[in-house]
Design a protein around this motif. Structure first.
Motif: not given
Length: 466
Positions: A281-282, A327-332, A404-407
């Motif tokens: 999850a992390a 990872a989400h924060i790397r994309r945002a 791989g879109p945002d997981p």
């Protein structure tokens, strides 16, 4: 046109731009339909008198007002014909082109939305209400209903929220990575500060320019309620001190998220592995539940780093061995990893042109849905929110990935979606990710400055556009 930096006119800027009302734990949002513009304008004018500005945070309650393109048209401003309104705002979030761009297709299509879609009552006006507690919020809402509803305005939807905490529904600390805005934060100086014009119209943006904003012919404002634009040949500046507000109701499948994590992290004997579940999850989020970033805590959670937001990727983790590339924060917020010169000041400067101010609130409604009322502010919807959504979050090829879109939050998931955890000597790929977040409603709003709000709610004006 270049413009020198100027102090923010906080008395004319609505309070939501300046702060997220973190001390006001209770909130709800009323979506209203303009049935009779002649009757609606005085009713909105009464609400406008209650609007909270950005100069000081109220310890008790706050009220702000925003309008869709359709709402402004019903109140007498043609957003399609007047110069300066952005095309994406004028066409609206539910426009078919915008739906494809945002990934609002299939289950997320506007035709299936609870509000804001083509088959829903028009969401012309958004009334944002905040209060110290539920009792005070109830009294504020009752006052708004008594003062406005029935006078040319009807309720399209009421969106409640959960009491404000620092956790989002999946269990992770939220609200850590907000941009520091020049003129709004005492610590926002030098290279760390994002120009105020990225979020508030009428001020210099990261390009050293004024972002396009709605300017009205001078004869639209014969009584002089609006300031005159110094760069617009005497035009009435309806956009000054305003901002665009993106609102999306995002349902989060919390049970499905944790169920997926448990299934794919089981031990060879089929037993659950809680530690592996938390690690995966992390890695999908890029932070541990406490908020600690994987870049600085790659192996285990470290609550002492829960507020840590001082890091980049290029020098410390270019290959995603600590925080996965997808990872989400790397994309945002890719920070210093953007082309053409990752790791440089130029890379960071490019990132500042795609920041947003987030003002979301979690919810849990009567139907059992849990999720986030995602709200963000920006001066350019296309370059900020839409770019992040389309080019970074939904993009299966982000950061050199293939499928791989945002997981966690991608709204264009399909059966081929994969999350890759980079490692040496062998990476791990998690295939066929379910969709954990789906769209239940949404719209683009304009949050005007208080002078523009007064102008909108006044009676007949010269120009014949009413």
């Amino acid at each position: 046109m270049a413009a020198a930096a100027a102090p923010l006119e906080l008395d004319d800027i609505q309070g939501l731009v300046a702060r997220g009302y973190s001390a006001l734990k209770s909130a709800c949002f009323l979506l209203l339909t303009v049935e009779d513009p002649t009757a609606a304008r005085p009713a909105l004018g009464r609400l406008a008198l209650l609007a909270t500005n950005g100069s000081a945070e109220s310890p008790e309650s706050a009220l702000n007002l925003a309008f869709t393109s359709g709402g402004l048209r019903r109140l007498g401003l043609d957003t399609g014909e007047l110069d300066g309104f952005s095309k994406e705002f004028a066409s609206g979030m539910a426009d078919p082109h915008r739906s494809r761009l945002l990934g609002d297709v299939g289950e997320n299509a506007p035709s299936r939305w609870r509000w804001g879609g083509p088959d829903c009552p028009p969401a012309d006006v958004l009334v944002l209400l905040y209060a110290r507690d539920d009792g005070l919020l109830g009294r504020l809402e009752a006052h708004v209903r008594q003062d406005a509803l029935g006078d040319g305005l009807t309720e399209a939807a009421r969106l409640g929220t959960s009491s404000l905490t620092d956790r989002e529904p999946f269990g992770f600390r939220d609200g850590i990575s907000q941009p520091l805005v020049e003129g709004l934060s005492k610590v926002a100086v030098g290279d760390d500060a994002v120009k105020a014009g990225e979020f508030v119209l009428g001020y210099t943006n990261e390009y050293g320019l004024l972002t396009d904003r709605p300017l009205l012919p001078a004869w639209y404002d014969a009584t002089g309620l609006l300031p005159r634009a110094p760069d617009g040949g005497g035009a009435a500046d309806f956009g000054r001190n305003g901002s665009y507000l993106v609102f999306r109701q995002l349902r989060q499948d919390v049970a499905g998220f944790h169920r997926y994590l448990e299934e794919v992290t089981r031990r060879p004997d089929g037993a659950a592995d809680p530690e592996a579940r938390e690690v995966l999850a992390a890695r999908m989020v890029g932070r541990w539940p406490s908020g600690a970033p994987l870049v600085h805590a790659p192996l285990r959670d470290d609550p002492s780093l829960g507020s840590d937001n001082d890091f980049g990727y290029f020098a410390t983790d270019p290959h995603g061995l600590s925080c996965p590339l997808g990872a989400h924060i790397r994309r945002a917020n890719p920070r210093d990893s953007l082309d053409p010169q990752p790791g440089s000041a130029q890379s960071v400067a490019i990132g500042r042109r795609h920041r947003i101010l987030r003002r979301g609130r979690a919810y849990g409604d009567d139907s059992g849905d849990t999720g986030l009322h995602f709200l963000c502010l920006g001066a350019n919807i296309s370059r900020q929110f839409e770019f992040i959504q389309h080019t970074w979050l939904n993009n299966a090829h982000f950061n050199g990935l293939y499928d791989g879109p945002d997981p966690v939050v991608a709204s264009c998931q399909n059966h081929d979606a994969t999350f890759t955890v980079q490692a040496r000597p062998v990476r791990t790929r998690y295939r066929d990710l379910p969709q954990f977040v789906s769209v239940r409603g949404g719209a683009y709003f304009f949050l005007p400055g208080l002078q523009a709000l007064r102008y909108l709610c006044e009676g007949e004006r010269a120009g014949g556009h009413r």
